[in-house]
Design a protein around this motif. Structure first.
Motif, PDB file in Angstrom:
ATOM      1  N   ALA A  90       2.241  -2.875  -2.094  1.00  0.00           N
ATOM      2  CA  ALA A  90       0.878  -2.397  -1.858  1.00  0.00           C
ATOM      3  C   ALA A  90       0.704  -1.917  -0.429  1.00  0.00           C
ATOM      4  O   ALA A  90       0.004  -0.939  -0.172  1.00  0.00           O
ATOM      5  N   ASN A  91       1.346  -2.577   0.507  1.00  0.00           N
ATOM      6  CA  ASN A  91       1.291  -2.158   1.902  1.00  0.00           C
ATOM      7  C   ASN A  91       1.935  -0.793   2.101  1.00  0.00           C
ATOM      8  O   ASN A  91       1.538  -0.030   2.969  1.00  0.00           O
ATOM      9  N   GLU A  92       2.936  -0.489   1.285  1.00  0.00           N
ATOM     10  CA  GLU A  92       3.595   0.818   1.342  1.00  0.00           C
ATOM     11  C   GLU A  92       2.825   1.884   0.560  1.00  0.00           C
ATOM     12  O   GLU A  92       3.249   3.029   0.502  1.00  0.00           O
ATOM     13  N   ASP A 149      -9.517   1.156   3.536  1.00  0.00           N
ATOM     14  CA  ASP A 149     -10.314   0.115   2.894  1.00  0.00           C
ATOM     15  C   ASP A 149      -9.714  -0.239   1.527  1.00  0.00           C
ATOM     16  O   ASP A 149      -9.606  -1.420   1.183  1.00  0.00           O
ATOM     17  N   GLU A 150      -9.328   0.764   0.761  1.00  0.00           N
ATOM     18  CA  GLU A 150      -8.704   0.506  -0.539  1.00  0.00           C
ATOM     19  C   GLU A 150      -7.366  -0.206  -0.369  1.00  0.00           C
ATOM     20  O   GLU A 150      -7.029  -1.105  -1.142  1.00  0.00           O
ATOM     21  N   LYS A 151      -6.624   0.191   0.637  1.00  0.00           N
ATOM     22  CA  LYS A 151      -5.333  -0.463   0.900  1.00  0.00           C
ATOM     23  C   LYS A 151      -5.547  -1.928   1.286  1.00  0.00           C
ATOM     24  O   LYS A 151      -4.810  -2.807   0.847  1.00  0.00           O
ATOM     25  N   ALA A 169      -7.504   2.462  -7.666  1.00  0.00           N
ATOM     26  CA  ALA A 169      -6.294   1.860  -7.100  1.00  0.00           C
ATOM     27  C   ALA A 169      -6.479   0.348  -6.923  1.00  0.00           C
ATOM     28  O   ALA A 169      -5.593  -0.435  -7.286  1.00  0.00           O
ATOM     29  N   VAL A 170      -7.614  -0.065  -6.379  1.00  0.00           N
ATOM     30  CA  VAL A 170      -7.869  -1.497  -6.197  1.00  0.00           C
ATOM     31  C   VAL A 170      -7.966  -2.175  -7.554  1.00  0.00           C
ATOM     32  O   VAL A 170      -7.457  -3.279  -7.745  1.00  0.00           O
ATOM     33  N   ALA A 187      -6.300  -3.848  -1.841  1.00  0.00           N
ATOM     34  CA  ALA A 187      -5.074  -4.019  -2.634  1.00  0.00           C
ATOM     35  C   ALA A 187      -4.222  -5.136  -2.037  1.00  0.00           C
ATOM     36  O   ALA A 187      -3.616  -5.932  -2.769  1.00  0.00           O
ATOM     37  N   LEU A 188      -4.202  -5.219  -0.710  1.00  0.00           N
ATOM     38  CA  LEU A 188      -3.472  -6.308  -0.047  1.00  0.00           C
ATOM     39  C   LEU A 188      -4.153  -7.658  -0.278  1.00  0.00           C
ATOM     40  O   LEU A 188      -3.470  -8.672  -0.438  1.00  0.00           O
ATOM     41  N   VAL A 189      -5.477  -7.674  -0.319  1.00  0.00           N
ATOM     42  CA  VAL A 189      -6.200  -8.918  -0.629  1.00  0.00           C
ATOM     43  C   VAL A 189      -5.814  -9.393  -2.022  1.00  0.00           C
ATOM     44  O   VAL A 189      -5.588 -10.586  -2.249  1.00  0.00           O
TER      45      VAL A 189
END
Length: 144
Positions: A128-130, A21-23, A62-63, A26-28
């Motif tokens: 961010a995806n990584e 969910d956090e990832k 992180a987000v 971060a992608l958004v």
């Protein structure tokens, strides 16, 4: 004699996203900036990071870090893009003899801002995806 690792704090990258969910948020924040810039000629590049910051910024460090970095990078670019889109549209009325030159320069600057906003939004999204934090080449710390 080995040095202990530095303590976490200001200037250090944020912790990686703890869950999917956090990832996703971060992608958004990062890819959302690129999409917003693409759809609006650079003017709405700040919308994706702002949505992520308002939705999950208080819940996840992180987000918050990803969205603040993207927001502090994209917001000034969006303001510049908006300004030069207006100048481009009004160029013929500014000075009748050289309006075409002003329009050309404003159009070139708008194009450069458009490309920069999309390019760095995509680069940050890949990082961010990584699960890594992307340090933008320049930011204005407008929002802390």
């Amino acid at each position: 004699m080995t040095q202990p690792p530095p303590p976490p704090g200001y200037g250090y990258p944020p912790p990686p996203p703890a869950n999917s969910d956090e990832k996703t948020w971060a992608l958004v924040a990062t890819f959302g900036a690129a999409v917003g810039a693409f759809v609006s000629c650079g003017v709405l590049g700040f919308v994706g990071p702002l949505v992520a910051f308002l939705a999950k910024g208080k819940e996840s460090p992180a987000v918050r870090a990803h969205s603040l970095a993207a927001l502090n990078f994209q917001a000034p670019l969006s303001a510049v893009a908006f300004l030069f889109v207006i100048v481009y549209q009004c160029a013929g009325n500014i000075i009748p003899g050289v309006g075409w030159l002003i329009g050309l320069l404003a159009g070139l600057i708008s194009l450069a801002v458009f490309v920069v906003a999309i390019l760095f939004g995509v680069l940050a999204g890949v990082k961010a995806n990584e699960g890594q934090f992307y340090k933008y080449p320049f930011t204005l710390d407008l929002i802390k």
